[in-house]
Structures are given as structure tokens and as C-alpha cells.
Scaffold this active site. Structure first.
Site, PDB file in Angstrom:
ATOM      1  CB  SER A   1      -0.915  -0.053   1.220  1.00 13.59           C
ATOM      2  OG  SER A   1      -1.952   0.857   1.110  1.00 13.59           O
TER       3      SER A   1
ATOM      4  CG  ASP B   1      -5.745  -1.440  -4.612  1.00 15.20           C
ATOM      5  OD1 ASP B   1      -5.038  -2.311  -4.092  1.00 15.20           O
ATOM      6  OD2 ASP B   1      -5.965  -0.332  -4.092  1.00 15.20           O
TER       7      ASP B   1
ATOM      8  CG  HIS C   1      -5.500  -2.336  -0.294  1.00 17.67           C
ATOM      9  ND1 HIS C   1      -4.912  -1.737  -1.398  1.00 17.67           N
ATOM     10  CD2 HIS C   1      -4.978  -1.716   0.780  1.00 17.67           C
ATOM     11  CE1 HIS C   1      -4.079  -0.793  -0.996  1.00 17.67           C
ATOM     12  NE2 HIS C   1      -4.096  -0.762   0.319  1.00 17.67           N
TER      13      HIS C   1
END
Ligand SMILES: *[C@@H]1O[C@H](CO)[C@@H](O)[C@H](O)[C@H]1NC(C)=O
Ligand SMILES: *[C@@H]1O[C@H](CO)[C@@H](O)[C@H](O)[C@H]1NC(C)=O
Ligand SMILES: *[C@@H]1O[C@H](CO)[C@@H](O)[C@H](O)[C@H]1NC(C)=O
Ligand SMILES: *[C@@H]1O[C@H](CO)[C@@H](O)[C@H](O)[C@H]1NC(C)=O
Ligand SMILES: *[C@@H]1O[C@H](CO)[C@@H](O)[C@H](O)[C@H]1NC(C)=O
Ligand SMILES: *[C@@H]1O[C@H](CO)[C@@H](O)[C@H](O)[C@H]1NC(C)=O
Ligand SMILES: *[C@@H]1O[C@H](CO)[C@@H](O)[C@H](O)[C@H]1NC(C)=O
Ligand SMILES: *[C@@H]1O[C@H](CO)[C@@H](O)[C@H](O)[C@H]1NC(C)=O
Ligand SMILES: *[C@@H]1O[C@H](CO)[C@@H](O)[C@H](O)[C@H]1NC(C)=O
Length: 597
Positions: free
Chosen positions: A196, A298, A344
């Protein structure tokens, strides 16, 4: 098969008004602390001894701090037998102005300070010390760097006048410096990884780390590579311009953080240096090799684009385009793994090995890429290595054959598109919410393929953790694991033996392949981009979680959340709703997919 499923569903969705709306997107910080708690629980179940945690180490330079001025640091687990090092950068969004940072301080304080850091931490996936969970890197030196600067690891702001400092980039450099006397000095490789915001951090810091290690510290023997997980975002226009777009946020943030952006990229985008936060713009300017992992759908991207839980055709169109755009940005990327799922991040998840494309797991792809001499650019004019070589031709032989001299010649390997699987012929296009399938497409779901799917599903189920019960040593397990990891071939085998064990929930990788065959390395794939354009079309996608209850949502629930009315499904299938509701997931999927043929 899933194509037909998608067709059926789209038809049904188009016919029926959505009734059921569950939000499927959820933000990463919550997810991560959730995950952490789960990890702790899981750990309690297994041998804690084997899983000795990573130990907290504060940075030697005390003026390099978290947002609130508390000391920054990292967690370390040394492995005395290994010269491989992994530094992992944690994720968790960012804040970009005083207001958003104050908000963050109120709601996500743990991402801005080190005052609550425990003495040890356990991290899963790529940083797990368990060879079952982490077959290729369990024995490496593990470094976990908590994210406490809210700047996508790019800041250099120390100013004590401001409420917060933003020193993410300084932390990365200092971690590397502090690790040198702890053993990094003699490392053979350093893998900079992150998820991330940490994935963005990898891309932004990779060349700088390479410079620091090779030039400034003079340690040229350490091979530097990067893995960016779920940090490859797009700067396309948001779905609804509600609030700040990702581009504007980063633009603002850059100034607040006093960001350090890679020089090569700034030169390319002198008027808009913030574009360099977006992987596809930054990537061509990188010199160190980078492996990109990105879910095609995502959650953070969808959330940033403000698209919401997709129930309308407009939302679906936007999401499909998002997947298409993403795929396009991978055109010139050497090493990429992009499954068609809504999710994610992945790298530190305990079940990260379940994520597969064409039977190749992310861990396998990453492992094989790590051993390749490679640059970052695909070069179609150069020779390509056919990846479906017969077993006797090992990768090493291919390397020796001169195709991949490590002299700056760029070669390209592992193109998924090279596989001559039946899915190759599939093509579909959307118009007016209806799927058009070309003639070949309808006939691609042949018997063996369906068999494969079913098997895969079983395997998924049977894979639940039944480990560490036998008395085998770590070493033994590792060796076996390694062998089985290499076994995979790009071809879908028709060999009955290979798959015999899978139907009863055992794990045949461990027993079915004769010892003699285990040595061959083949099917080194590290460019895997899933073809199906329907999110969650594949069974190897991770479970979704209902953000309100935290409960797992299965595929059918997901479909419902997309506006699928179960009554119409029942009608379409010619069964009554009670029967439908009482069917288990696999059965229902089978039925749906068979009916659609
Ligand atoms: C510590 O870090 C600060 C901020 O980057 C830097 O100015 C200073 O020179 C460093 N001190 C030492 C001893 O390296
Ligand atoms: C690296 O190896 C050298 C030679 O074996 C040794 O003297 C040195 O202490 C090692 N460095 C670290 C940090 O372990
Ligand atoms: C890939 O490289 C080619 C040739 O340099 C270029 O024309 C194309 O635009 C690139 N694609 C992307 C998505 O950057
Ligand atoms: C789903 O995954 C399997 C194996 O991971 C792959 O072979 C298949 O092509 C995928 N399905 C689609 C529709 O992409
Ligand atoms: C690709 O190979 C050609 C021919 O060897 C070379 O001229 C070109 O510069 C290469 N492109 C890249 C991006 O390395
Ligand atoms: C790299 O090696 C290949 C094969 O030996 C050779 O043809 C090529 O010219 C070399 N490239 C460079 C940049 O030295
Ligand atoms: C791929 O499969 C098709 C259909 O089975 C076949 O006609 C074609 O020759 C194959 N191509 C290669 C390169 O194997
Ligand atoms: C698989 O098993 C079936 C039934 O036993 C047999 O007919 C078939 O030839 C076998 N296939 C292979 C590739 O061994
Ligand atoms: C599962 O299948 C394998 C391979 O056919 C066999 O050896 C094993 O005994 C079976 N296990 C069970 C529980 O049926």
C-alpha cells in the site's frame, strides 16, 4: 467458464433492480490492525518458539522521528545462516494537510507515533519465519519498518515549528545505515518490499537505497531489488469528484512532507513532480529492478476514486475501465503479478500463497524473478525465453545458453500470454451492460478445464492449516517445500497421477512427485496478468470482508452486493429459492457455470 458466469450475472443484474447493497470496499488501516489481531490469534495456536518475533530496534539517530516526534525504528529478526535481507515498509494511507493530519491524529494515532510500539512483533507472509507459510524466504533476515510518518515514506520535513514532522524517506535511509553493522554489510541481496503506502514507498526510495548502498557505502556486492505491493495507483479522474482526488492530495502532501522524489522522475515531470507518486510514471525512470504486485480491482484505488460499492451500470463500467487501464500500464513492466480480484495488499498476509494466476503463486513468481538477472524494461526486439520448456531443460541451462547474459542486455521472461491455454482464445467486450462473447469463447470451457477448477477449489479448502503436527524439522520441510515449489509447470497437465490426491483434500505436492523429478526448474513465470475482466472471477481470490460486521463474505454474497437478486437466479436456473439458498457455495457455482454453457 467464469466468462459465461459473468454473462449470466450481468444479464440478471441488468434485468433486476438492485435490492441489496453491501459496501465491499474498506480502508486499509482498519484492515491491517484487524489482520494483526487475527495473526496474533493464529500464532497462539502454533508453536510460539518457532515463531520468535521480530525485535524492536530504535534508530541510532534520534532526530529522525515519527510524526509526533517520537523515536522511529524497526523490528528485526536476524537469521545467522542467511545473507539475504528483506526490509518491509508498512502501509496505511497518508495525510496531506493540517486538517487531514489532525483527523488522522484523532483516529489513527498509532500510525503517527511509536509510543505504543510493542517490544516484539510477528509478521506473516513474506516476513514469516515459518517455512510452510513462507517457503522461499522464511530463513532470510527480516526487517519490518512500522509506518509512522503519514507521508508515503517520502518526507524529509524536520521543522519543529510545524505540528508534525514527516521523515519517511529519512527513516528508510537510516534503517539501512543502522542495519549495516547488524549484518547487512555482508549481505548478498537486499529486497525492499512494502504494501500500500509502503508499496509507493518502495518505488520512491528504491533507487536512493541502491545509491546509498552501492555508492555511498561502497557495498556493491549487495543486489538491490524492490517489490511494490498494492502501491501502483492510477491518476485517472475519480468516479465522482467528491472531495480531493488522489492527484490533488499527493500534490498538496508533497509540499507538506517536503518530499524527496527520485531525481530521474522529476527530470521527466518537472512541472508536475507529484506524478511520480504514480507507479506507471515513476517505473520507467527506475534503475533498480522492481516487481509489481497489484490487484486489478484494488480497494484503495476504488476508494480513492470514490466509486463506492458497484451497483449501477455506470459504476461497473468505471470499474471495468479501471482494470483495463491498469492492465495497459503493465505493458512495459518486466515483472508483474496482477490477479483479477477486489482486494488490497497481500505480502504479509498469512494465506498469501493461495493467490495464484495460472497455477503460479505470487511467492513462486517472486522467487523465480529474484534469481533472474534483469532490468526493468521489456524489450520485444530481444530474444524471449519460451517458458514452457520440457522439464529437462533447466532454467540454469537456458541462462548459460547466453540468452540472459548479465551485461545489461535485457531479456524478458515469463509472459503469461505465451501460454497456449484454452483461455487464450477468450475475448469479450462489454456494451450496454451485456457481455458479448465471441464464438470461440463459448466453447473454451472444456472438460479438463472444469475439472481443474473443481480441483482447485478443493485444494483451496483442503489447504487449511494442518501443519506442524508431524515431527519433521524445519530444514526438512523447507527442502521439500522448495522442491514442490519448483515443480510447477506452465502447462496444465493431463497426467492423472499428478492430481490424484487433490480430490480427497491431501496435499499431493508433497508426495506424488517422484524425488528424481524435483530438481527441474521450469515455468519461471513472473509476468502474470489475469485475463478475465470480471472481478472475483477466480477462485483463488481472497475472501472479502463485510466492513460493518468484519465477517467473511463469499462469492455469492459478493454478487448480491452487486445487486444480484437471488430470486432471478433461481428462476434462471429453474429451481426454487429454498433449494438455491440451501446449496453450498461450490455446488451453486458449478450449477451457475454449467447452466451458462
Ligand atoms: C541525524 O539526522 C538528521 C536529519 O536527517 C541529520 O541532519 C543529522 O545529521 C543526523 N545525525 C547524524 C549523527 O547522522
Ligand atoms: C562481515 O564479514 C567480515 C569478514 O568475515 C567480518 O569481519 C565482519 O565482522 C562481518 N560484518 C558484520 C557486520 O557481521
Ligand atoms: C511501452 O513502450 C512503448 C515503446 O517504447 C511505448 O510506445 C508505449 O507507450 C509504452 N507503453 C506504456 C503503457 O507506457
Ligand atoms: C483463474 O485462475 C486459474 C489458475 O490460477 C487460471 O488458470 C484461470 O485462467 C483463471 N481464470 C480466468 C478466467 O482468468
Ligand atoms: C531493445 O533492444 C534494441 C535492439 O537491441 C535496442 O536498440 C533498444 O535500445 C532496446 N530497448 C530498450 C528499452 O532497452
Ligand atoms: C551482452 O552479451 C551479449 C551476448 O554475449 C552480446 O551480444 C551483447 O553485445 C552484450 N551487450 C553488452 C551491452 O555488452
Ligand atoms: C495453440 O493451440 C491451438 C489450438 O489448440 C493450436 O492450433 C496452436 O497450434 C497452438 N499454438 C502453439 C504455439 O502451440
Ligand atoms: C487417466 O485415467 C483415465 C481413467 O483411468 C484413463 O482412461 C486415461 O488414459 C488417463 N489419462 C492419462 C493421461 O493417464
Ligand atoms: C487421498 O488420496 C491419496 C492419493 O490417492 C491417498 O494416498 C490417500 O490415502 C488418500 N487419503 C484419504 C484420507 O483418503
Amino acid at each position: 467458464m467464469s466468462l459465461c458466469l459473468a454473462a449470466l450475472i450481468l444479464t440478471i443484474v441488468a434485468e433486476d433492480k438492485p435490492t441489496n447493497t453491501v459496501s465491499v470496499s474498506s480502508n486499509s488501516p482498519g484492515l491491517q490492525s484487524n489482520t494483526l489481531q487475527k495473526l496474533i490469534k493464529i500464532l497462539e495456536k502454533y508453536g510460539l518458539e518457532e515463531q520468535r518475533g521480530l525485535k524492536r530496534v530504535y534508530l541510532s539517530n534520534r532526530s529522525i522521528t515519527c510524526n509526533d516526534g517520537s523515536q522511529a525504528g524497526f523490528y528485526l529478526r536476524k537469521s545467522h545462516g542467511s545473507k539475504r535481507w528483506i526490509i518491509f515498509l508498512e502501509g496505511g494511507w497518508y495525510c496531506y494537510d493540517h486538517k487531514s493530519c489532525r483527523n488522522r491524529w484523532l483516529k489513527l494515532r498509532h500510525l503517527m507515533t511509536s509510543t505504543q510500539w510493542p517490544e516484539t512483533r510477528d509478521v506473516g507472509g513474506l516476513l514469516s519465519g515459518n517455512p510452510e507459510e513462507n517457503p522461499f524466504w522464511w530463513n532470510a533476515n527480516h526487517v519490518f519498518v512500522p509506518y509512522c510518518t503519514s507521508d508515503s515514506w517520502s518526507g524529509t520535513r524536520t521543522s519543529p515549528n510545524d505540528m508534525f514532522s514527516f521523515m519517511g524517506a529519512e527513516i528508510v535511509s537510516q534503517v539501512v545505515r543502522d542495519l549495516i553493522p547488524l549484518g547487512l554489510e555482508n549481505a548478498s541481496s537486499l529486497l525492499l518490499a512494502g504494501s500500500s503506502a509502503g508499496g509507493i514507498g518502495v518505488m520512491l526510495n528504491l533507487d536512493h537505497v541502491q545509491n546509498l548502498v552501492h555508492q555511498e557505502l561502497g557495498l556493491k556486492h549487495i543486489a538491490i531489488r524492490g517489490v511494490s505491493d498494492s502501491g501502483w495507483f492510477l491518476d485517472r479522474a475519480p468516479y465522482s469528484p467528491n472531495g480531493l482526488s488522489p492527484v490533488d492530495a499527493v500534490h498538496k502532501g508533497m509540499e507538506l512532507w517536503k518530499a524527496r522524489i527520485p531525481h530521474n522522475c522529476v527530470v521527466k515531470h518537472p512541472d508536475e513532480p507529484w506524478r511520480c507518486y504514480f507507479g506507471y510514471r515513476l517505473y520507467p525512470t527506475l534503475t533498480a529492478p522492481l516487481f509489481v504486485f497489484q490487484w486489478l480491482f484494488d480497494e484503495a484505488q476504488m476508494s480513492a476514486d470514490n466509486v463506492g460499492a458497484p451497483v449501477t451500470k455506470q459504476q461497473w463500467d468505471y470499474i471495468h475501465k479501471m482494470g483495463d487501464s491498469l492492465r495497459q500500464t503493465f505493458e512495459n513492466v518486466t515483472a508483474v503479478f496482477a490477479p483479477s480480484c477486489i482486494s488490497h495488499s497481500v505480502l504479509t498476509k498469512r494465506d498469501w500463497q493461495l493467490v495464484k494466476i495460472d497455477e503460479v503463486s505470487l511467492a513462486q513468481a517472486l522467487h523465480c524473478w529474484e534469481q533472474m538477472p534483469l532490468g526493468n524494461h521489456r524489450n520485444d526486439t530481444h530474444s524471449e525465453i519460451e517458458t514452457n520448456q520440457p522439464c529437462t531443460k533447466s532454467l540454469r541451462k537456458l541462462l548459460r545458453s547466453g540468452l540472459t547474459k548479465n551485461n545489461g542486455t535485457l531479456v524478458q521472461l515469463g509472459r503469461a500470454e505465451k501460454n497456449n491455454l484454452s483461455t487464450e482464445t477468450r475475448k469479450k467486450s462489454y456494451s450496454n451492460g451485456v457481455v458479448k462473447i465471441d464464438e470461440k469463447g463459448t466453447s473454451t470451457t472444456s472438460g479438463p478445464e472444469r475439472e481443474n477448477k473443481r480441483r482447485r477449489r478443493r485444494k483451496h479448502k483442503g489447504r487449511r492449516r494442518d501443519r506442524n503436527k508431524d515431527g519433521r524439522t524445519k530444514k526438512e520441510k523447507h527442502e521439500r517445500r522448495k522442491a514442490s515449489g519448483r515443480r510447477k509447470s506452465g502447462k496444465q497437465s493431463n497426467d492423472n497421477n499428478t492430481h490424484a490426491g487433490m480430490f480427497n483434500g491431501t496435499r499431493p505436492q508433497r508426495s506424488v512427485i517422484p524425488n528424481g523429478k524435483r530438481k527441474c526448474i521450469q515455468g519461471c513465470h513472473f509476468r502474470l496478468i489475469e485475463r478475465c475482466t470480471w472481478p472475483q472471477c477466480n477462485h483463488s481470490c481472497p475472501k472479502l470482508h463485510n466492513p460493518f460486521t468484519g465477517e467473511e463474505m463469499d462469492f455469492i454474497e459478493l454478487l448480491k452486493s452487486f445487486g444480484l437478486d437471488m430470486k432471478s437466479v433461481a428462476n434462471a436456473l429453474g429451481i426454487d429459492i429454498q433449494t438455491l439458498n440451501s446449496m453450498d457455495h461450490d455446488e451453486l457455482l458449478n450449477l451457475l457455470t454449467q447452466q451458462a454453457n
